[in-house]
Design an enzyme around this catalytic site. Sequence first.
Site, PDB file in Angstrom:
ATOM      1  N   ASP A  67       0.815  -1.215   0.000  1.00  0.00           N
ATOM      2  CA  ASP A  67       0.000   0.000   0.000  1.00  0.00           C
ATOM      3  C   ASP A  67       0.851   1.267   0.000  1.00  0.00           C
ATOM      4  OD1 ASP A  67       1.004  -0.431   2.545  1.00  0.00           O
ATOM      5  OD2 ASP A  67      -0.937  -0.604   3.521  1.00  0.00           O
ATOM      6  N   ASN A 136      -7.567  -2.525  14.341  1.00  0.00           N
ATOM      7  CA  ASN A 136      -8.937  -2.898  13.970  1.00  0.00           C
ATOM      8  C   ASN A 136      -8.949  -4.104  13.030  1.00  0.00           C
ATOM      9  OD1 ASN A 136      -7.984  -1.821  11.620  1.00  0.00           O
ATOM     10  ND2 ASN A 136      -9.378  -0.089  11.538  1.00  0.00           N
ATOM     11  N   HIS A 138      -7.071  -4.465  10.324  1.00  0.00           N
ATOM     12  CA  HIS A 138      -6.803  -4.214   8.905  1.00  0.00           C
ATOM     13  C   HIS A 138      -5.481  -4.845   8.473  1.00  0.00           C
ATOM     14  CE1 HIS A 138      -4.731  -0.235  10.049  1.00  0.00           C
ATOM     15  NE2 HIS A 138      -3.834  -0.804   9.269  1.00  0.00           N
ATOM     16  N   GLU A 143      -9.503  -1.785   5.249  1.00  0.00           N
ATOM     17  CA  GLU A 143     -10.155  -1.413   6.500  1.00  0.00           C
ATOM     18  C   GLU A 143     -11.427  -2.237   6.719  1.00  0.00           C
ATOM     19  OE1 GLU A 143      -8.705   0.349   8.627  1.00  0.00           O
ATOM     20  OE2 GLU A 143      -8.149   2.359   7.972  1.00  0.00           O
TER      21      GLU A 143
END
Length: 248
Positions: A67, A136, A138, A143
């Site tokens: 990313d 979280n 990810h 996400e």
Amino acid sequence: MQIVITKDYEAMSRSAAAVIAAQVIAKPDAILGLATGSTPVGLYRNLVAGCAAGDLDFSHITTVNLDEYAGLDGTHDQSYRYFMNHNLFDHVNIDKANTNVPNGKAEDPDAECARYEALLKKLGPADIQLLGMGHNGHIGFNEPGDAFIAPTHVVELTESTINANARFFASRDEVPKKALTMGMGAIMRARRVLVVVSGHDKARAVKDAFAGPITPKCPASILQLHPDVVLVGDEAALSGLLEAGVQV
Ligand code: GLP
């Protein structure tokens, strides 16, 4: 899934580096899927040492990164291209032309995602894909949401991710709100997945990912469907998983 539990961060970094090193030795022209974040920094340090010692040769290796922040140029010190150069590429004998990171500065981010996805398909599956994990759940910048997204795509970062990554920027306002990320397709196509986790603050996410339901609300949970996952974590990060009764 294979789980490797280590005493602390340094031991986690050595063990995880050994998994990547084995791949580089076994297949000198391997495709390595690489990740950023603070967790893999020690792993990269070990790979740099292995190359300096003459044990690892990166000259025929190709890399694809997960990313990049939208809007950051590769020279920005918080861009993931900069991170990779600084932590690995500048210190090993890799041909930078064979290192790939999405272009965060592309004028048309959607077109850049399409270009990156086509490149991933052309190169073929990564021999090994390294992943860290967000609080979280990810992976890359996939996400939590209502669906797993397969191709490389532009993503709005969640508050949790912006807050977690703010520590690297001068102020929270400077953290980009969007990113370009490899989707679940290329991650799941990788022949092997190596997940690295460290610290108590990851224990909940690790437990949800590997001992909870498979759901896009916890993106890493999709890895339960991958046939060859190696999870390397220190005791603190794996504590939730062990409490949930997962055998190591
Ligand atoms: C970023 C990256 C992820 C990484 C995550 C966790 O959001 N896009 O690839 O796994 O941070 O980072 P850290 O290892 O610093 O906790």
